[in-house]
Design a protein around this motif. Structure first.
Motif, mmCIF file in Angstrom:
data_model
loop_
_atom_site.group_PDB
_atom_site.id
_atom_site.type_symbol
_atom_site.label_atom_id
_atom_site.label_comp_id
_atom_site.label_asym_id
_atom_site.label_seq_id
_atom_site.Cartn_x
_atom_site.Cartn_y
_atom_site.Cartn_z
ATOM 1 N N ALA A 37 0.821 -1.205 0.000
ATOM 2 C CA ALA A 37 0.000 0.000 0.000
ATOM 3 C C ALA A 37 0.859 1.260 0.000
ATOM 4 C CB ALA A 37 -0.928 0.002 1.205
ATOM 5 N N LEU A 38 2.094 1.147 0.456
ATOM 6 C CA LEU A 38 2.977 2.300 0.524
ATOM 7 C C LEU A 38 3.857 2.445 -0.710
ATOM 8 C CD1 LEU A 38 4.096 1.995 4.252
ATOM 9 C CD2 LEU A 38 2.349 3.481 3.287
ATOM 10 N N ALA A 39 3.589 1.656 -1.730
ATOM 11 C CA ALA A 39 4.398 1.713 -2.941
ATOM 12 C C ALA A 39 4.230 3.062 -3.637
ATOM 13 C CB ALA A 39 3.993 0.580 -3.886
ATOM 14 N N CYS A 40 5.254 3.443 -4.350
ATOM 15 C CA CYS A 40 5.267 4.721 -5.065
ATOM 16 C C CYS A 40 4.328 4.634 -6.272
ATOM 17 C CB CYS A 40 6.695 5.001 -5.518
ATOM 18 S SG CYS A 40 6.905 6.604 -6.259
ATOM 19 N N THR A 41 3.586 5.701 -6.489
ATOM 20 C CA THR A 41 2.666 5.741 -7.622
ATOM 21 C C THR A 41 3.201 6.688 -8.696
ATOM 22 O OG1 THR A 41 1.392 7.580 -6.719
ATOM 23 C CG2 THR A 41 0.698 5.356 -6.075
ATOM 24 N N LYS A 42 2.581 6.661 -9.846
ATOM 25 C CA LYS A 42 3.003 7.541 -10.942
ATOM 26 C C LYS A 42 2.786 9.010 -10.588
ATOM 27 C CE LYS A 42 2.433 4.261 -14.690
ATOM 28 N NZ LYS A 42 1.793 3.960 -15.967
ATOM 29 N N ASP A 43 1.717 9.284 -9.854
ATOM 30 C CA ASP A 43 1.452 10.672 -9.449
ATOM 31 C C ASP A 43 2.532 11.179 -8.487
ATOM 32 O OD1 ASP A 43 -0.846 10.759 -10.980
ATOM 33 O OD2 ASP A 43 -2.142 10.117 -9.320
ATOM 34 N N GLU A 44 2.930 10.327 -7.539
ATOM 35 C CA GLU A 44 4.007 10.707 -6.621
ATOM 36 C C GLU A 44 5.315 10.898 -7.371
ATOM 37 O OE1 GLU A 44 2.563 8.460 -2.536
ATOM 38 O OE2 GLU A 44 3.891 7.419 -3.919
ATOM 39 N N LEU A 45 5.547 10.044 -8.343
ATOM 40 C CA LEU A 45 6.759 10.149 -9.147
ATOM 41 C C LEU A 45 6.794 11.466 -9.914
ATOM 42 C CD1 LEU A 45 9.295 8.574 -9.967
ATOM 43 C CD2 LEU A 45 7.981 7.608 -11.834
ATOM 44 N N GLN A 46 5.679 11.850 -10.472
ATOM 45 C CA GLN A 46 5.603 13.117 -11.201
ATOM 46 C C GLN A 46 5.823 14.291 -10.248
ATOM 47 O OE1 GLN A 46 1.913 13.755 -13.248
ATOM 48 N NE2 GLN A 46 2.673 15.529 -14.352
ATOM 49 N N ALA A 47 5.239 14.230 -9.061
ATOM 50 C CA ALA A 47 5.415 15.309 -8.081
ATOM 51 C C ALA A 47 6.878 15.417 -7.651
ATOM 52 C CB ALA A 47 4.523 15.059 -6.872
ATOM 53 N N THR A 85 11.684 -0.260 -14.675
ATOM 54 C CA THR A 85 10.275 0.104 -14.619
ATOM 55 C C THR A 85 9.747 0.030 -13.186
ATOM 56 O OG1 THR A 85 9.649 -2.185 -15.073
ATOM 57 C CG2 THR A 85 9.817 -0.685 -16.968
ATOM 58 N N ASP A 86 10.631 -0.297 -12.237
ATOM 59 C CA ASP A 86 10.255 -0.386 -10.831
ATOM 60 C C ASP A 86 10.099 1.026 -10.257
ATOM 61 O OD1 ASP A 86 9.767 -1.105 -8.247
ATOM 62 O OD2 ASP A 86 11.782 -1.877 -7.837
ATOM 63 N N LEU A 87 8.867 1.416 -9.995
ATOM 64 C CA LEU A 87 8.600 2.769 -9.526
ATOM 65 C C LEU A 87 9.263 3.058 -8.183
ATOM 66 C CD1 LEU A 87 4.843 3.249 -10.507
ATOM 67 C CD2 LEU A 87 6.882 4.058 -11.694
ATOM 68 N N ASP A 88 9.401 2.033 -7.346
ATOM 69 C CA ASP A 88 10.034 2.249 -6.041
ATOM 70 C C ASP A 88 11.501 2.635 -6.188
ATOM 71 O OD1 ASP A 88 7.724 1.782 -4.583
ATOM 72 O OD2 ASP A 88 8.086 -0.383 -4.473
ATOM 73 N N LYS A 89 12.198 2.010 -7.131
ATOM 74 C CA LYS A 89 13.608 2.360 -7.363
ATOM 75 C C LYS A 89 13.738 3.775 -7.925
ATOM 76 C CE LYS A 89 15.404 -2.279 -8.042
ATOM 77 N NZ LYS A 89 16.059 -3.207 -8.963
ATOM 78 N N ILE A 90 12.839 4.117 -8.818
ATOM 79 C CA ILE A 90 12.873 5.460 -9.396
ATOM 80 C C ILE A 90 12.564 6.504 -8.327
ATOM 81 C CG2 ILE A 90 11.882 6.973 -11.163
ATOM 82 C CD1 ILE A 90 11.170 4.383 -12.732
ATOM 83 N N CYS A 91 11.562 6.236 -7.495
ATOM 84 C CA CYS A 91 11.229 7.151 -6.405
ATOM 85 C C CYS A 91 12.386 7.280 -5.425
ATOM 86 C CB CYS A 91 9.978 6.679 -5.669
ATOM 87 S SG CYS A 91 8.443 7.136 -6.494
#
Length: 105
Positions: A37-47, A85-91
């Motif tokens: 549930a705490l995973a990074c989302t695309k919206d958080e990544l954009q912010a 493509t791992d959003l958590d690594k990018i975040c």
């Protein structure tokens, strides 16, 4: 001491406490799934991307000689985004760069 453990066992086996046991089990299952549930989302990544860009602009406005190193750091974060493509690594890469930018003088 042994009597104490037996009494606790009797307490948990008692039928009146069945709803509480179910509630505890549900809470444990919820806690087990919490990281998802705490995973990074695309919206958080954009912010985070916008926040990093704003911080870099502010740093460069204060000291134009810092433009090249900070642009290179932005490129490094962008390369992480291209490689995985791992959003958590990018975040995590954005979080690291943002923390470094906030700590910059």
């Amino acid at each position: 001491m042994i009597t104490f453990y037996i009494r606790i066992g009797d307490w948990f086996r008692h039928r009146d406490f069945m709803p509480m046991r179910r509630t505890l089990l549900a809470l444990m299952l919820l806690a087990a799934t919490m990281p998802a549930a705490l995973a990074c989302t695309k919206d958080e990544l954009q912010a985070k991307s916008i926040e990093l860009a704003d911080l870099v602009k502010a740093i460069v406005a204060k000291d134009p000689s810092q433009a090249q190193p900070w642009r290179a750091k932005q490129v490094t974060v962008d390369q992480v985004a291209e490689v995985t493509t791992d959003l958590d690594k990018i975040c995590a890469a954005y979080d690291s760069a943002i923390a470094e930018a906030k700590a910059a003088p």
